[in-house]
Design an enzyme around this catalytic site. Structure first.
Site, short mmCIF file in Angstrom:
data_model
loop_
_atom_site.label_atom_id
_atom_site.label_comp_id
_atom_site.label_asym_id
_atom_site.label_seq_id
_atom_site.Cartn_x
_atom_site.Cartn_y
_atom_site.Cartn_z
N ARG A 39 0.80 -1.23 0.00
CA ARG A 39 0.00 0.00 0.00
C ARG A 39 0.83 1.27 0.00
O ARG A 39 0.59 2.16 -0.81
CB ARG A 39 -0.94 0.00 1.21
CG ARG A 39 -1.92 -1.15 1.23
CD ARG A 39 -2.81 -1.14 2.44
NE ARG A 39 -3.76 -0.05 2.43
CZ ARG A 39 -4.68 0.15 3.36
NH1 ARG A 39 -4.77 -0.69 4.38
NH2 ARG A 39 -5.52 1.16 3.29
N HIS A 85 -7.60 -4.49 -6.61
CA HIS A 85 -7.23 -3.80 -5.38
C HIS A 85 -8.41 -3.75 -4.41
O HIS A 85 -9.15 -2.75 -4.38
CB HIS A 85 -6.76 -2.37 -5.73
CG HIS A 85 -6.05 -1.68 -4.60
ND1 HIS A 85 -4.74 -1.96 -4.26
CD2 HIS A 85 -6.45 -0.70 -3.76
CE1 HIS A 85 -4.38 -1.18 -3.26
NE2 HIS A 85 -5.41 -0.41 -2.93
N TYR A 128 -19.14 12.11 -10.71
CA TYR A 128 -19.24 13.34 -11.49
C TYR A 128 -18.03 13.57 -12.39
O TYR A 128 -18.12 14.34 -13.35
CB TYR A 128 -19.38 14.55 -10.56
CG TYR A 128 -20.60 14.51 -9.69
CD1 TYR A 128 -21.88 14.48 -10.24
CD2 TYR A 128 -20.50 14.50 -8.30
CE1 TYR A 128 -23.00 14.44 -9.44
CE2 TYR A 128 -21.61 14.46 -7.49
CZ TYR A 128 -22.87 14.43 -8.07
OH TYR A 128 -23.98 14.40 -7.28
#
Length: 845
Positions: A39, A85, A128
């Site tokens: 990570r 992931h 969006y």
């Protein structure tokens, strides 16, 4: 604790004792391992964290490339989370957004469409916004289908993902990295791609190169938001050890933000610092009395002009000193700490600059070798097939006969292999061959393709066999990346330590004596000092002074314009120029139009003191009107001092401290009139004046001022009215004023210059203390002819066009008919060495 159910519904308890210390150690190590390797830390080879690498791979597999249209970010996030992931959509979207923000990375890997946030605000929701791969991302993934890198199973073992990207450019250094793992963290600054590639190429040639030599090509970080890096010692420490820090300072300059107020304009901020954060810190510091002198703070940042943070400075405050305070108490100066930690062969390591470059070079060499082997195998296989096809086409009749006489494909394959000495692959290819290939032209095409394949195979084998050729290929690929993605450096590197000087200027400007200066080109400045106005020495551009008044830094003064208005101003609002032993230079001044509220077409003619030091004004207009104005101070920003008729304008004025002086007019048709100032009755502001000189038809006044007939000289320059302004050299004449008798007010005066053939107008004129000097438009002096006793004689040619005339140190000024009103009355004073005097008439024009 384990429980077992029995037949009578009772439970038998089975308690297991676990060592808490051992359990915590095991769990913590597993968690730490997961965070470090899966990570938080980037791989030193491609500079990507696992989530970033998975985003790029998923988008490449989905075909969301630069030449395609944008897709919803939610679609990308869902694909990455579902296949590669499984750590939550927020982490994936945050990583995607950062790769698209040009202020976060030096070379964006994502092309975002929509609101991707700012330095002070987060992005819009993923539903969006839209995204596609940037061209640089294609360079990171290029070669994935050519066996350049290893693949590993995904989290559920159903798919595979690349263990590292081919990475055509050193992303770790170019875009930097930041991350917090368990017990360690990484923070690597972005760099300029051109400089990083230059360092890589040098390291390819000289693997044993020392750090100091390498820093000639890669001198320091290049932050996406620009700014200035102060002090390179910390940068070198970071390059040498992997740990170090340096200061980043905003780019700021002092500007005139309003006609009467200076401001600090910030155009570049330190890395990852937003303007709203700076504004918040400024307001907090002002509230806590840590900062003073700030009138307002405005954020004028937009997409068209970039960062623009305007900090307005109160009058009386030194903006340079205030800027030093802002650097100390706000994030306009910030510290960036480098901690270059990355994964090398699966292990976290603190890396030096040379190690980061070398790891990338080793990776690219391995990628190039694997790609070359893959391409060689493909070319060899294709050549093998082409040779089989060539054999089949050469004996196509026999091939067709064998195929037609065979029971099935297996029999045909076996007979073809035996008849033409082919292998199974070639035989299968022949059986799959289309009938359209059975032409003569197909034979030519195959022979051409075989030749090209032989040439390509030879080139690929050279790359594999010759290390020098391999490195040249790598160098060429790096050069191609620079041509495609290279950009100029944005961050300025300064070697100084950045410590604030202990002898910094005071914050508040003291109310010390000063000179206020107005130049012939309309520049205005304040020069500190109580000594005489320096006028000796060589003159250069903008050194010709139209008006100069001696006052104090906090005092007010008036500016008289050609519209007959007196505009109230303050000396503290003007930019300062340093005192000099030579003529005052106003290159550091500001245009009058930016300092004072002037109307369109209105120009300043001169300046006068206000308040108790004010004196009466004598004003002359272009139509020959003269007016004396009694001292008067109004609580307005501007007021009229004369009522002008339509088409008339003021051409000159003086502070009239001695009413026994004479007032003089010079007209364009070479008429001179002077008369005692006492013959002009003072009027109020609303008065329109009285007749000063009687003008001939077509003539107008070109100069007006106060004169001393016993000591002054008259200089005139004649020329043709048909010539373009500023181009006529003309003929000059200098005569003592004592040769011109005084006449009554409202008369025509006497002739002061005789026109030669081709001359019909005065193009420059002026009266001042002997000897009168002249200057050109550039400010350079123009030599005038010797003084003559002939009051109406003709002139002698001069070396270049004259734009201003004045007496040395007289304080009175001259005018030029072929320059704009702001150039009227230019005084290139050249001979004042005495202490400051209060002249009978202080120079207003």
């Amino acid at each position: 604790m384990a429980k077992t159910r029995t037949e009578d519904d009772t439970f038998d308890e089975n308690i297991l004792d676990v060592d808490v210390t051992e359990e915590m150690e095991t769990s913590f190590l597993e968690y730490a391992y997961s965070v470090i390797y899966s990570r938080a830390l980037p791989d030193a080879r491609d500079g990507l964290k696992p989530v970033q690498r998975r985003i790029l791979y998923a988008m490449d597999e989905m075909g969301i490339r630069p030449e395609r249209s944008h897709v919803k970010c939610a679609r990308v996030v869902g694909q990455v989370m579902g296949v590669l992931h499984p750590h939550g959509d927020t982490a994936i979207y945050d990583a995607l957004v950062r790769m698209a923000q040009p202020w976060s990375v030096r070379l964006p890997l994502m092309d975002g469409h929509g609101n991707f946030g700012s330095l002070d605000a987060g992005p819009a929701a993923m539903r969006y916004t839209e995204v596609r791969m940037a061209p640089a991302a294609r360079a990171m993934t290029a070669g994935l289908d050519e066996d350049t890198v290893d693949f590993k199973p995904n989290y559920d073992g159903k798919e595979t993902e690349p263990a590292v990207m081919p990475a055509a450019f050193p992303n770790l250094l170019v875009n930097g990295a930041t991350g917090i793992a368990v017990g360690m963290a990484t923070n690597i600054a972005p760099h300029n791609l051109v400089e990083v590639v230059a360092a890589l190429k040098q390291l390819l040639v000289t693997p044993t190169m020392e750090l100091d030599e390498l820093m000639r090509f890669l001198p320091g970080p290049d932050l996406p938001t620009g700014g200035k890096i102060i002090g390179l010692d910390g940068v070198r420490d970071a390059y040498a050890t992997g740990r170090g820090s340096f200061k980043v300072r905003a780019t700021a300059r002092i500007e005139k933000v309003t006609p009467r107020r200076q401001g600090i304009v910030v155009t570049e901020l330190p890395y990852m610092i937003g303007p709203e954060k700076i504004i918040e810190q400024i307001k907090k510091a002002v509230g806590e009395k840590k900062l003073s002198g700030i009138a307002d703070v405005k954020d004028l940042t937009d997409l068209a002009h970039g960062t623009r943070l305007v900090i307005e400075v109160k009058n009386g405050i030194n903006p340079e000193a205030l800027l030093e305070q802002l650097y100390r108490v706000t994030k306009l100066e910030d510290t960036f700490a480098i901690n270059a930690v990355a994964l090398v062969e699966g292990q976290p390591r603190t890396m030096t600059l040379i190690e980061m470059l070398q790891v990338y070079l080793d990776h690219r060499i391995e990628v190039t070798l694997r790609r070359t082997r893959f391409q060689l195998a493909k070319a060899t296989d294709r050549l093998h097939l082409v040779r089989g096809l060539m054999i089949a086409i050469a004996d196509i009749d026999d091939v067709i006969a064998i195929i037609r006489s065979s029971e099935d494909a297996n029999e045909a394959r076996t007979r073809l292999i035996g008849a033409f000495n082919l292998d199974e692959i070639q035989a299968n290819w022949i059986l799959d061959m289309q009938l359209r290939r059975l032409t003569k032209y197909s034979t030519i095409e195959l022979e051409k393709e075989a030749a090209e394949l032989n040439e390509r195979i030879a080139g690929l084998r050279e790359i594999l066999d010759d290390d020098a050729i391999l490195r040249s290929v790598l160098t060429g690929e790096l050069d191609d990346v620079v041509k495609q993605f290279g950009t100029p450096r944005r961050t300025i590197l300064l070697a100084s330590s950045g410590q604030v000087s202990q002898t910094a200027q005071p914050l508040e400007v003291p109310d010390d004596p000063c000179w206020v200066l107005l130049s012939g080109t309309g520049l205005v400045a304040r020069m500190e000092g109580d000594s005489a106005l320096p006028t000796t020495g060589p003159r250069s551009a903008h050194d010709v002074i139209v008006s100069a008044i001696h006052t104090s830094a906090h005092a007010e003064f008036g500016v008289l314009t050609n519209r007959g208005r007196l505009v109230r101003c303050r000396a503290i609002e003007l930019p300062t120029v340093p005192p000099t032993a030579n003529a005052p230079a106003l290159q550091g001044g500001s245009p009058a139009s930016e300092l004072w509220l002037l109307e369109p077409g209105e120009t300043p003619l001169g300046m006068t003191r206000l308040g108790p030091e004010a004196a009466g004004l004598a004003i002359g207009t272009r139509r020959g009107v003269v007016k004396r104005v009694a001292p008067e101070y109004l609580s307005k920003d501007a007021w009229d001092v004369i009522r002008l008729d339509d088409g008339d304008e003021v051409v000159g004025a003086v502070e009239l401290r001695d009413p026994n002086l004479h007032l003089a007019f010079i007209t364009t048709d070479a008429q001179l009139l002077h008369f005692p100032a006492s013959t002009v009755r003072p009027q109020g502001r609303a008065g329109g004046g009285m007749s000063g000189i009687k003008l001939a038809p077509g003539a107008s006044v070109m100069w007006f001022g106060a004169v001393d007939p016993a000591a002054d000289e008259l200089a005139t320059v004649s020329g043709a009215s048909t010539s373009l302004p500023g181009t006529e050299v003309g003929a000059a004449k200098v005569t003592a004023m004592l040769h011109y008798p005084a006449k009554g007010r409202a008369t025509g005066g006497v002739r002061c210059h005789r026109f030669l053939k081709g001359e019909d107008v005065l193009i420059a004129a002026g009266i001042g203390r002997s000897p009168v000097i002249a200057s050109a438009a550039s400010g350079s002096p123009v030599e005038l002819p010797p003084t003559t006793d002939r009051r109406d004689g003709s002139g002698l040619p001069v070396s270049q066009p004259v734009t201003s005339l004045a007496g040395r140190g007289s304080g009175r000024t001259a005018a030029s008919a072929d320059v704009s009103p702001e150039g009227i009355g230019t005084v290139p004073q050249d001979d004042a060495t005495a202490a400051p005097r209060e002249p009978d008439q202080a120079p207003l024009l």
